[in-house]
Design a protein around this motif. Structure first.
Motif, PDB file in Angstrom:
ATOM      1  N   MET A  68       0.808  -1.230   0.000  1.00  0.00           N
ATOM      2  CA  MET A  68       0.000   0.000   0.000  1.00  0.00           C
ATOM      3  C   MET A  68       0.840   1.279   0.000  1.00  0.00           C
ATOM      4  O   MET A  68       0.362   2.314  -0.422  1.00  0.00           O
ATOM      5  N   ASP A  87      -0.441  -8.074  -2.634  1.00  0.00           N
ATOM      6  CA  ASP A  87      -1.718  -7.379  -2.410  1.00  0.00           C
ATOM      7  C   ASP A  87      -1.606  -5.888  -2.707  1.00  0.00           C
ATOM      8  O   ASP A  87      -0.638  -5.234  -2.334  1.00  0.00           O
ATOM      9  N   SER A 121     -13.618  -7.796   1.613  1.00  0.00           N
ATOM     10  CA  SER A 121     -12.868  -7.221   2.726  1.00  0.00           C
ATOM     11  C   SER A 121     -13.752  -6.245   3.486  1.00  0.00           C
ATOM     12  O   SER A 121     -14.596  -5.556   2.882  1.00  0.00           O
ATOM     13  N   ASN A 122     -13.573  -6.183   4.781  1.00  0.00           N
ATOM     14  CA  ASN A 122     -14.210  -5.157   5.618  1.00  0.00           C
ATOM     15  C   ASN A 122     -15.733  -5.144   5.560  1.00  0.00           C
ATOM     16  O   ASN A 122     -16.351  -4.090   5.743  1.00  0.00           O
ATOM     17  N   GLN A 164     -10.628 -10.839   3.435  1.00  0.00           N
ATOM     18  CA  GLN A 164      -9.468 -10.078   3.921  1.00  0.00           C
ATOM     19  C   GLN A 164      -9.903  -9.140   5.038  1.00  0.00           C
ATOM     20  O   GLN A 164     -10.691  -8.219   4.828  1.00  0.00           O
ATOM     21  N   SER A 180      -2.519  -6.159   8.333  1.00  0.00           N
ATOM     22  CA  SER A 180      -1.883  -5.528   9.512  1.00  0.00           C
ATOM     23  C   SER A 180      -1.636  -6.522  10.644  1.00  0.00           C
ATOM     24  O   SER A 180      -1.907  -6.227  11.809  1.00  0.00           O
ATOM     25  N   LEU A 212       1.091  -7.361  11.972  1.00  0.00           N
ATOM     26  CA  LEU A 212       2.154  -6.895  12.879  1.00  0.00           C
ATOM     27  C   LEU A 212       1.734  -5.604  13.588  1.00  0.00           C
ATOM     28  O   LEU A 212       2.548  -4.955  14.230  1.00  0.00           O
ATOM     29  N   LEU A 213       0.469  -5.268  13.480  1.00  0.00           N
ATOM     30  CA  LEU A 213      -0.070  -4.028  14.082  1.00  0.00           C
ATOM     31  C   LEU A 213       0.811  -2.840  13.713  1.00  0.00           C
ATOM     32  O   LEU A 213       1.153  -2.014  14.552  1.00  0.00           O
ATOM     33  N   LYS A 214       1.217  -2.809  12.451  1.00  0.00           N
ATOM     34  CA  LYS A 214       2.035  -1.726  11.867  1.00  0.00           C
ATOM     35  C   LYS A 214       3.341  -1.504  12.634  1.00  0.00           C
ATOM     36  O   LYS A 214       3.860  -0.391  12.690  1.00  0.00           O
ATOM     37  N   ARG A 253       7.597  -1.720  18.682  1.00  0.00           N
ATOM     38  CA  ARG A 253       8.127  -0.355  18.571  1.00  0.00           C
ATOM     39  C   ARG A 253       7.416   0.638  19.473  1.00  0.00           C
ATOM     40  O   ARG A 253       6.202   0.774  19.428  1.00  0.00           O
ATOM     41  N   ARG A 263       5.146   3.207  17.913  1.00  0.00           N
ATOM     42  CA  ARG A 263       3.879   2.758  17.322  1.00  0.00           C
ATOM     43  C   ARG A 263       2.913   2.329  18.422  1.00  0.00           C
ATOM     44  O   ARG A 263       2.770   1.122  18.676  1.00  0.00           O
ATOM     45  N   GLY A 302       3.252  -5.844   5.805  1.00  0.00           N
ATOM     46  CA  GLY A 302       3.854  -4.702   5.145  1.00  0.00           C
ATOM     47  C   GLY A 302       5.327  -4.676   5.494  1.00  0.00           C
ATOM     48  O   GLY A 302       5.743  -5.242   6.503  1.00  0.00           O
ATOM     49  N   SER A 328       8.883  -1.852   4.804  1.00  0.00           N
ATOM     50  CA  SER A 328       9.448  -0.705   4.083  1.00  0.00           C
ATOM     51  C   SER A 328      10.944  -0.873   3.891  1.00  0.00           C
ATOM     52  O   SER A 328      11.621   0.058   3.467  1.00  0.00           O
ATOM     53  N   GLN A 354      13.160  -5.747   7.142  1.00  0.00           N
ATOM     54  CA  GLN A 354      11.850  -6.044   7.759  1.00  0.00           C
ATOM     55  C   GLN A 354      11.225  -7.259   7.081  1.00  0.00           C
ATOM     56  O   GLN A 354      10.682  -8.151   7.736  1.00  0.00           O
ATOM     57  N   GLU A 391      12.807 -10.572   8.153  1.00  0.00           N
ATOM     58  CA  GLU A 391      12.366 -11.042   9.478  1.00  0.00           C
ATOM     59  C   GLU A 391      11.025 -11.782   9.354  1.00  0.00           C
ATOM     60  O   GLU A 391      10.830 -12.839   9.943  1.00  0.00           O
TER      61      GLU A 391
HETATM   62  N1  LIG Z   1      -8.227  -4.530   3.246  1.00  0.00           N
HETATM   63  C1  LIG Z   1      -7.902  -3.450   3.884  1.00  0.00           C
HETATM   64  O1  LIG Z   1      -8.746  -2.589   4.188  1.00  0.00           O
HETATM   65  C2  LIG Z   1      -6.466  -3.223   4.279  1.00  0.00           C
HETATM   66  C3  LIG Z   1      -6.148  -2.273   5.268  1.00  0.00           C
HETATM   67  C4  LIG Z   1      -4.811  -2.098   5.610  1.00  0.00           C
HETATM   68  C5  LIG Z   1      -3.820  -2.828   4.966  1.00  0.00           C
HETATM   69  N2  LIG Z   1      -4.162  -3.724   3.988  1.00  0.00           N
HETATM   70  C6  LIG Z   1      -3.103  -4.495   3.263  1.00  0.00           C
HETATM   71  O2  LIG Z   1      -2.239  -5.077   4.217  1.00  0.00           O
HETATM   72  C7  LIG Z   1      -0.892  -4.726   3.919  1.00  0.00           C
HETATM   73  C8  LIG Z   1      -0.092  -4.689   5.189  1.00  0.00           C
HETATM   74  O3  LIG Z   1      -0.638  -3.733   6.093  1.00  0.00           O
HETATM   75  P1  LIG Z   1       0.257  -3.079   7.224  1.00  0.00           P
HETATM   76  O4  LIG Z   1       1.387  -2.335   6.578  1.00  0.00           O
HETATM   77  O5  LIG Z   1      -0.667  -2.365   8.148  1.00  0.00           O
HETATM   78  O6  LIG Z   1       0.826  -4.442   7.914  1.00  0.00           O
HETATM   79  P2  LIG Z   1       1.768  -4.731   9.135  1.00  0.00           P
HETATM   80  O7  LIG Z   1       2.600  -5.898   8.705  1.00  0.00           O
HETATM   81  O8  LIG Z   1       0.988  -4.823  10.392  1.00  0.00           O
HETATM   82  O9  LIG Z   1       2.695  -3.449   9.295  1.00  0.00           O
HETATM   83  C9  LIG Z   1       3.797  -3.213   8.451  1.00  0.00           C
HETATM   84  C10 LIG Z   1       4.637  -2.111   9.041  1.00  0.00           C
HETATM   85  O10 LIG Z   1       5.143  -2.509  10.311  1.00  0.00           O
HETATM   86  C11 LIG Z   1       6.445  -2.090  10.463  1.00  0.00           C
HETATM   87  N3  LIG Z   1       7.296  -3.291  10.521  1.00  0.00           N
HETATM   88  C12 LIG Z   1       7.219  -4.382   9.729  1.00  0.00           C
HETATM   89  N4  LIG Z   1       8.177  -5.283  10.055  1.00  0.00           N
HETATM   90  C13 LIG Z   1       8.857  -4.739  11.074  1.00  0.00           C
HETATM   91  C14 LIG Z   1       9.958  -5.161  11.840  1.00  0.00           C
HETATM   92  N5  LIG Z   1      10.542  -6.337  11.611  1.00  0.00           N
HETATM   93  N6  LIG Z   1      10.407  -4.348  12.832  1.00  0.00           N
HETATM   94  C15 LIG Z   1       9.809  -3.171  13.063  1.00  0.00           C
HETATM   95  N7  LIG Z   1       8.768  -2.688  12.367  1.00  0.00           N
HETATM   96  C16 LIG Z   1       8.293  -3.468  11.378  1.00  0.00           C
HETATM   97  C17 LIG Z   1       6.809  -1.248   9.247  1.00  0.00           C
HETATM   98  O11 LIG Z   1       6.524   0.120   9.513  1.00  0.00           O
HETATM   99  P3  LIG Z   1       7.444   1.266   8.814  1.00  0.00           P
HETATM  100  O12 LIG Z   1       7.344   1.029   7.354  1.00  0.00           O
HETATM  101  O13 LIG Z   1       6.822   2.537   9.243  1.00  0.00           O
HETATM  102  O14 LIG Z   1       8.849   1.047   9.328  1.00  0.00           O
HETATM  103  C18 LIG Z   1       5.858  -1.821   8.199  1.00  0.00           C
HETATM  104  O15 LIG Z   1       5.550  -0.918   7.171  1.00  0.00           O
HETATM  105  C19 LIG Z   1      -1.011  -3.409   3.157  1.00  0.00           C
HETATM  106  O16 LIG Z   1       0.112  -3.120   2.370  1.00  0.00           O
HETATM  107  C20 LIG Z   1      -2.247  -3.647   2.340  1.00  0.00           C
HETATM  108  O17 LIG Z   1      -1.899  -4.402   1.180  1.00  0.00           O
HETATM  109  C21 LIG Z   1      -5.463  -3.941   3.660  1.00  0.00           C
END
Ligand SMILES: NC(=O)c1ccc[n+]([C@@H]2O[C@H](COP(=O)([O-])OP(=O)(O)OC[C@H]3O[C@@H](n4cnc5c(N)ncnc54)[C@H](OP(=O)(O)O)[C@@H]3O)[C@@H](O)[C@H]2O)c1
Length: 327
Positions: A24, A51, A165-166, A191, A236, A238-240, A245, A248, A297, A299, A303, A306
């Motif tokens: 995203m 995705d 989704s949702n 999803q 999400s 990993l709760l972002k 962190r 966060r 997700g 970046s 990450q 891991e």
């Molecule tokens: N259907 C929907 O409505 C919906 C909604 C939300 C998301 N999504 C999908 O789900 C995907 C993932 O969502 P998300 O980004 O919220 O998922 P997430 O995996 O919970 O969070 C990813 C974020 O967590 C941090 N992170 C990841 N690995 C880490 C590590 N090893 N150590 C420390 N921080 C770490 C990074 O933040 P930083 O980049 O800031 O470092 C990364 O961008 C999206 O890209 C999208 O495709 C769908």
């Protein structure tokens, strides 16, 4: 990498990796070179399930499309074909820049589904979208119209699998029932936001006073158990970054007495398994009795690495029991 099947119809079902990669922020917050490096590493590790959505990243003040466009450029530059499953979503694209899905969404009428899917195919450079989700519900359009429109795309071959989704659990069931009664393909991939920490589902959400339909709760988990042919993709997980962190803080739905208990169990098991907390969360989802596909997700490549290592982490029965018992 490990793999599993999503979908049931031999004509459209697909083998996908048990870990899915979200994009995203690709093409906006995550620059092109970094995004390509993450995508390349994911594929190198055997990842095959990516995705996106037609509205990513609208929150930058646009109507979205940047993520799909970046994926289109990556696919072309790497010669990616049908071996990589790309899922996208329709329905939550804002109708004007600077607005949101909460107040100005494109919705799920028949013309929107047709036109938006066509635009996604062009941006991604794909003759057929592997998996197309209804991103959010649209109560202004009769459900039958939405069901027919999605099925029409499958019939003409421009979409493979359908997902949702949702939506509230009852909306998913009703849409699937309508599709089945008409002999049409229905939603087979769900999803939702899901992780190890339990979320309060009673708090009002951005779209509904009744709660947050995008959050997994007992209704959806029991639905999955009853319908094992459905696949659940957990966004999400990993709760972002919130598990590990300080910068966060957890969202308000995790502010309840169960959270510290579950966090403590998670840290204990992580120590025991010589793994990181994030890896334990992902392994817990992947290895669940009703397996869940975490949609992570990243970046940076570090990450992603891991998270990829979590695929090989097998929690013992005792570790899993300890995690399940914490409440
Ligand atoms: N259907 C929907 O409505 C919906 C909604 C939300 C998301 N999504 C999908 O789900 C995907 C993932 O969502 P998300 O980004 O919220 O998922 P997430 O995996 O919970 O969070 C990813 C974020 O967590 C941090 N992170 C990841 N690995 C880490 C590590 N090893 N150590 C420390 N921080 C770490 C990074 O933040 P930083 O980049 O800031 O470092 C990364 O961008 C999206 O890209 C999208 O495709 C769908």
């Amino acid at each position: 990498m490990k793999y599993r099947t999503i979908g049931t119809d031999p004509k459209t079902r697909r083998e996908v990796s048990v870990l899915s990669l979200g994009t995203m922020h690709f093409g906006t917050a995550t620059d092109e070179a970094t995004s390509f490096a993450i995508l390349d590493r994911y594929v190198e590790a055997g990842g095959t399930f990516i995705d996106t959505a037609d509205n990513y990243a609208f929150w930058t003040g646009t109507q979205g499309g940047e993520s799909e466009e970046l994926l289109g450029r990556w696919r072309r530059s790497r010669g990616v074909g049908g071996e990589i499953v790309i899922a996208t979503k329709v329905g939550a694209r804002p109708l004007a820049p600077g607005t949101s899905f909460t107040d100005n969404a494109e919705g799920l009428s028949a013309p929107v589904i047709r036109e938006s899917a066509e635009r996604s195919r062009q941006r991604l450079g794909m003759a057929r979208l592997d998996l197309l989700y209804a991103h959010i519900d649209d109560t202004a359009v009769p459900l039958g119209e939405t069901v027919q429109a999605f099925a029409g795309l499958v019939a003409e071959g421009t979409v493979g699998l359908l997902g949702v989704s949702n939506h509230w659990a009852w909306q998913v069931e009703r849409a699937r029932t309508l599709a089945a009664a008409a002999g049409l393909p229905g939603y087979e991939v769900l999803q939702y936001q899901h992780s190890y920490l339990r979320a309060r589902t009673d708090l009002p959400g951005s779209r509904y006073l009744e709660g947050m339909p995008g959050m997994v709760g007992g209704d959806l988990l029991s639905y999955l158990r009853a319908e094992p042919q459905l696949a659940m993709v957990a966004y999400s997980p990993l709760l972002k970054g919130g598990y590990v962190r300080e910068d966060r803080p957890l969202d308000p739905e995790f502010d309840h007495p169960g959270t510290p208990v579950r966090l403590a169990a998670l840290r204990e098991v992580a120590k025991d398994a010589a793994a990181t907390v994030n890896q334990v969360v992902l392994a817990w989802l992947i290895g669940a009795e009703t397996p869940i596909i975490p949609l992570i997700g990243a970046s940076s490549v570090a990450q992603l690495d891991e998270s990829l290592a979590a695929v090989d982490l097998e929690l013992t029965t005792e570790q899993r029991a300890r995690l399940d018992a914490a409440r």
